[in-house]
Design an enzyme around this catalytic site. Structure first.
Site, PDB file in Angstrom:
ATOM      1  N   ARG A 123       0.819  -1.237   0.000  1.00  0.00           N
ATOM      2  CA  ARG A 123       0.000   0.000   0.000  1.00  0.00           C
ATOM      3  C   ARG A 123       0.838   1.266   0.000  1.00  0.00           C
ATOM      4  NH1 ARG A 123      -2.711  -2.695   4.047  1.00  0.00           N
ATOM      5  NH2 ARG A 123      -4.434  -3.965   3.257  1.00  0.00           N
ATOM      6  N   LYS A 145       2.264  12.118 -10.275  1.00  0.00           N
ATOM      7  CA  LYS A 145       1.494  11.206 -11.137  1.00  0.00           C
ATOM      8  C   LYS A 145       2.387  10.025 -11.513  1.00  0.00           C
ATOM      9  CE  LYS A 145      -1.621  14.293 -13.677  1.00  0.00           C
ATOM     10  NZ  LYS A 145      -1.979  14.716 -15.047  1.00  0.00           N
ATOM     11  N   GLU A 187       8.470  20.805 -23.389  1.00  0.00           N
ATOM     12  CA  GLU A 187       7.698  21.082 -22.165  1.00  0.00           C
ATOM     13  C   GLU A 187       8.132  22.414 -21.545  1.00  0.00           C
ATOM     14  OE1 GLU A 187       5.122  19.309 -21.364  1.00  0.00           O
ATOM     15  OE2 GLU A 187       5.461  17.267 -22.127  1.00  0.00           O
ATOM     16  N   LYS A 225       6.318  24.145 -13.073  1.00  0.00           N
ATOM     17  CA  LYS A 225       5.533  22.908 -12.926  1.00  0.00           C
ATOM     18  C   LYS A 225       5.153  22.705 -11.461  1.00  0.00           C
ATOM     19  CE  LYS A 225       4.151  18.481 -13.551  1.00  0.00           C
ATOM     20  NZ  LYS A 225       4.127  17.251 -14.286  1.00  0.00           N
ATOM     21  N   GLU A 235      -5.277  17.755  -9.953  1.00  0.00           N
ATOM     22  CA  GLU A 235      -5.831  18.137 -11.250  1.00  0.00           C
ATOM     23  C   GLU A 235      -7.347  18.279 -11.259  1.00  0.00           C
ATOM     24  OE1 GLU A 235      -3.645  16.730 -14.701  1.00  0.00           O
ATOM     25  OE2 GLU A 235      -5.494  16.721 -15.862  1.00  0.00           O
ATOM     26  N   ARG A 239      -4.425  22.777 -12.803  1.00  0.00           N
ATOM     27  CA  ARG A 239      -3.318  21.940 -13.317  1.00  0.00           C
ATOM     28  C   ARG A 239      -3.527  21.613 -14.797  1.00  0.00           C
ATOM     29  NH1 ARG A 239      -0.377  16.738 -10.304  1.00  0.00           N
ATOM     30  NH2 ARG A 239       0.989  16.209 -12.051  1.00  0.00           N
ATOM     31  N   ASN A 243      -1.884  20.988 -19.783  1.00  0.00           N
ATOM     32  CA  ASN A 243      -2.316  20.147 -20.913  1.00  0.00           C
ATOM     33  C   ASN A 243      -2.241  20.865 -22.255  1.00  0.00           C
ATOM     34  OD1 ASN A 243      -2.833  18.149 -19.104  1.00  0.00           O
ATOM     35  ND2 ASN A 243      -5.031  18.514 -18.991  1.00  0.00           N
ATOM     36  N   HIS A 246      -1.452  19.032 -25.479  1.00  0.00           N
ATOM     37  CA  HIS A 246      -1.466  17.600 -25.172  1.00  0.00           C
ATOM     38  C   HIS A 246      -2.668  16.845 -25.729  1.00  0.00           C
ATOM     39  CE1 HIS A 246       1.973  18.529 -22.765  1.00  0.00           C
ATOM     40  NE2 HIS A 246       2.088  17.296 -22.337  1.00  0.00           N
ATOM     41  N   HIS A 250      -1.132  13.873 -27.599  1.00  0.00           N
ATOM     42  CA  HIS A 250      -1.279  12.468 -27.192  1.00  0.00           C
ATOM     43  C   HIS A 250      -1.814  11.617 -28.338  1.00  0.00           C
ATOM     44  CE1 HIS A 250      -1.347  13.317 -22.612  1.00  0.00           C
ATOM     45  NE2 HIS A 250      -0.189  12.791 -22.971  1.00  0.00           N
ATOM     46  N   HIS A 266       7.234  12.005 -27.006  1.00  0.00           N
ATOM     47  CA  HIS A 266       6.154  12.777 -26.387  1.00  0.00           C
ATOM     48  C   HIS A 266       6.291  14.290 -26.660  1.00  0.00           C
ATOM     49  CE1 HIS A 266       3.170  13.927 -23.411  1.00  0.00           C
ATOM     50  NE2 HIS A 266       4.059  14.739 -22.875  1.00  0.00           N
TER      51      HIS A 266
HETATM   52  N1  NAD Z   1       4.216  11.457 -14.543  1.00  0.00           N
HETATM   53  C1  NAD Z   1       4.194  12.534 -15.279  1.00  0.00           C
HETATM   54  O1  NAD Z   1       3.709  13.580 -14.850  1.00  0.00           O
HETATM   55  C2  NAD Z   1       4.806  12.490 -16.637  1.00  0.00           C
HETATM   56  C3  NAD Z   1       5.018  13.678 -17.347  1.00  0.00           C
HETATM   57  C4  NAD Z   1       5.651  13.613 -18.596  1.00  0.00           C
HETATM   58  C5  NAD Z   1       6.052  12.380 -19.099  1.00  0.00           C
HETATM   59  N2  NAD Z   1       5.815  11.238 -18.388  1.00  0.00           N
HETATM   60  C6  NAD Z   1       6.219   9.923 -18.905  1.00  0.00           C
HETATM   61  O2  NAD Z   1       7.639   9.938 -19.059  1.00  0.00           O
HETATM   62  C7  NAD Z   1       8.007   9.000 -20.048  1.00  0.00           C
HETATM   63  C8  NAD Z   1       9.044   9.629 -20.952  1.00  0.00           C
HETATM   64  O3  NAD Z   1      10.127  10.041 -20.185  1.00  0.00           O
HETATM   65  P1  NAD Z   1      11.525  10.431 -20.851  1.00  0.00           P
HETATM   66  O4  NAD Z   1      11.270  11.311 -21.997  1.00  0.00           O
HETATM   67  O5  NAD Z   1      12.390  10.882 -19.751  1.00  0.00           O
HETATM   68  O6  NAD Z   1      12.014   9.041 -21.499  1.00  0.00           O
HETATM   69  P2  NAD Z   1      12.822   7.779 -20.950  1.00  0.00           P
HETATM   70  O7  NAD Z   1      12.705   7.590 -19.499  1.00  0.00           O
HETATM   71  O8  NAD Z   1      12.429   6.670 -21.829  1.00  0.00           O
HETATM   72  O9  NAD Z   1      14.332   8.181 -21.274  1.00  0.00           O
HETATM   73  C9  NAD Z   1      14.713   8.400 -22.616  1.00  0.00           C
HETATM   74  C10 NAD Z   1      16.007   7.665 -22.962  1.00  0.00           C
HETATM   75  O10 NAD Z   1      17.102   8.357 -22.381  1.00  0.00           O
HETATM   76  C11 NAD Z   1      17.927   7.455 -21.664  1.00  0.00           C
HETATM   77  N3  NAD Z   1      18.568   8.246 -20.609  1.00  0.00           N
HETATM   78  C12 NAD Z   1      18.030   8.648 -19.450  1.00  0.00           C
HETATM   79  N4  NAD Z   1      18.869   9.460 -18.799  1.00  0.00           N
HETATM   80  C13 NAD Z   1      19.983   9.561 -19.563  1.00  0.00           C
HETATM   81  C14 NAD Z   1      21.203  10.278 -19.430  1.00  0.00           C
HETATM   82  N5  NAD Z   1      21.438  11.089 -18.391  1.00  0.00           N
HETATM   83  N6  NAD Z   1      22.127  10.154 -20.412  1.00  0.00           N
HETATM   84  C15 NAD Z   1      21.885   9.368 -21.501  1.00  0.00           C
HETATM   85  N7  NAD Z   1      20.739   8.689 -21.672  1.00  0.00           N
HETATM   86  C16 NAD Z   1      19.803   8.781 -20.724  1.00  0.00           C
HETATM   87  C17 NAD Z   1      16.999   6.382 -21.214  1.00  0.00           C
HETATM   88  O11 NAD Z   1      17.674   5.195 -20.895  1.00  0.00           O
HETATM   89  C18 NAD Z   1      16.102   6.247 -22.422  1.00  0.00           C
HETATM   90  O12 NAD Z   1      16.719   5.433 -23.377  1.00  0.00           O
HETATM   91  C19 NAD Z   1       6.736   8.607 -20.775  1.00  0.00           C
HETATM   92  O13 NAD Z   1       6.381   7.304 -20.382  1.00  0.00           O
HETATM   93  C20 NAD Z   1       5.708   9.618 -20.270  1.00  0.00           C
HETATM   94  O14 NAD Z   1       4.403   9.067 -20.237  1.00  0.00           O
HETATM   95  C21 NAD Z   1       5.219  11.286 -17.174  1.00  0.00           C
HETATM   96 ZN    ZN Z   2       3.824  16.405 -21.603  1.00  0.00          ZN
END
Ligand code: NAD
Ligand code: ZN
Length: 375
Positions: A123, A145, A187, A225, A235, A239, A243, A246, A250, A266
């Site tokens: 939990r 999130k 972003e 943010k 949200e 918040r 979007n 988005h 999306h 993204h």
């Molecule tokens: N929770 C939220 O509020 C929120 C907001 C935006 C995005 N997201 C989610 O985040 C995800 C995308 O995140 P992302 O864009 O960070 O992608 P990711 O986590 O897939 O990272 C992108 C790539 O970069 C590599 N990497 C990471 N750090 C590195 C570094 N310092 N040097 C070299 N390579 C590195 C990773 O191994 C990966 O191959 C999606 O699943 C999206 O839905 C969530």
């Molecule tokens: Zn986004």
């Protein structure tokens, strides 16, 4: 915002703090030793973050020397229920208890997945997020999130599970590739557009290859943010400002996954969504044309064009309908009234959304296919 003794910026993001700066890992060491005092620590990363960032993390945070690492494969596919099952089992087999802590070292995939696994194990056990991508630093690791994907639908299953705190150490970006960096810049542009015209101007002019110049802008974006989340952690209302770009973004992300074209990250999809969104803002009488032109010019200069056919619009609109945020009968968009000011819940019809996509298609009409000159 306040500053710690080490000159680290501290922002409140509703249910958790965000710390940013050069000295942030030293703050993490202090917090682990003095406040958090976990019984045990696991560090979750992917092969890249464990290879490129883990060494620096434990060098600056000796308290993590004995922590066990857990590696998942990099990429969106790891946000999957079977990966969760493996992680829950791994924690249970190694005796993780309620006082155990999970440090999520990685991009949005690692913090979304790790946050979800930790938020549901017994939990909920505590997490600390240490984002290593720009997307993570200014967005994914802030706000609590968490989610995994199911049946090909992104973020279908998840929960709000704020970390104990998020520690943003911009130097981790040294090894990040250009395409991933630009992904996060989208972003940052959004943060300026919906909330802070000065930030938009600064991001627009920033030399993106220069980490020293970028670092204060990362702090500003993370601060925006955090502030928006602080006002509306779950949200219910404001918040939704975040979007902007988005709703269409999306759907384009999902659309790109279905087709033969290069997939869209993204941020790349959101950039197209922001071009469409600024057009809709102008078309519906909220935004001046000169503002729309400036936004479009900047975004089209930053990202490779994505080739859309007029026949694609139908499918993209269908995908918008299946997005969990869109209610029956028409869409609700976040749009701009000026650079730095946005309004939420603006009704937009499917026909208007299709016109916006067509506007983007015509703007990029003469461009070569993205694969010809992919970064
Ligand atoms: N929770 C939220 O509020 C929120 C907001 C935006 C995005 N997201 C989610 O985040 C995800 C995308 O995140 P992302 O864009 O960070 O992608 P990711 O986590 O897939 O990272 C992108 C790539 O970069 C590599 N990497 C990471 N750090 C590195 C570094 N310092 N040097 C070299 N390579 C590195 C990773 O191994 C990966 O191959 C999606 O699943 C999206 O839905 C969530
Ligand atoms: Zn986004």
């Amino acid at each position: 915002m306040s500053k710690t003794r080490l000159g680290v910026e501290r922002h409140d993001a509703g249910e958790h703090a965000v710390l940013i700066g050069e000295g942030v890992l030293v703050e993490l060491e202090r917090a682990l030793e003095q406040d958090l005092r976990p019984s045990r620590v696991f560090i979750l990363g992917d092969e890249n973050t464990l290879d490129l960032c883990y060494g620096e993390l434990v060098r600056q945070v000796p308290a993590l020397n004995d922590a066990q690492t857990i590696e998942v494969r990099s990429g969106e596919r790891s946000k999957d229920i079977e990966v969760c099952r493996a992680l829950w089992s791994h924690l249970a087999e190694r005796g993780a208890d309620r006082a155990t802590m999970l440090v999520c070292l990685g991009g949005g995939v690692v913090t979304d997945l790790g946050g979800f696994v930790a938020g549901t194990y017994m939990r909920g056990i505590r997490t600390v997020h240490v984002p290593t991508t720009l997307m993570g630093m200014v967005d994914a690791a802030i706000g609590g999130k968490t989610a995994i994907d199911l049946m090909g639908i992104k973020n279908l299953v998840g929960l709000f599970a704020p970390p104990a705190a998020t520690y943003v150490y911009p130097r981790f970006l040294r090894t990040l590739g250009k395409r991933e960096l630009l992904n996060g810049v989208a972003e940052m542009v959004k943060h300026g557009l919906v909330r802070d015209a000065d930030h938009w101007n600064a991001v627009r002019r920033a030399p993106l290859h220069d980490l020293d110049a970028l670092a204060p802008l990362i702090a500003r974006s993370a601060g925006i943010k955090a502030a928006v989340v602080q006002e509306d952690p779950r949200e219910g209302g404001s918040r939704k400002l975040l979007n902007f770009g988005h709703t269409i973004g999306h759907a384009l992300e999902a659309f790109a996954l279905e087709g033969a074209q290069r997939s869209l990250l993204h941020g790349e999809a959101v950039a197209i969504g922001m071009v469409c969104g600024s057009w809709l803002s102008w078309r519906l009488g909220h935004l001046e044309r000169t503002r729309m032109d400036a936004i479009q010019e900047h975004l089209l200069g930053l990202f490779q064009p994505f080739v859309l056919q007029a026949t694609d619009h139908h499918r993209v609109i269908e995908l918008m309908r299946s997005d969990k945020k869109n209610k029956e009968g028409g869409f609700r968009f976040t749009l701009l009234t000026d650079i730095g000011r946005a309004i939420t819940d603006v009704p937009v019809t499917a026909a208007q959304a299709a016109d916006a996509l067509d506007h983007y298609r015509l703007l990029t009409h003469d461009a070569r296919p993205a694969d010809d000159h992919a970064a």
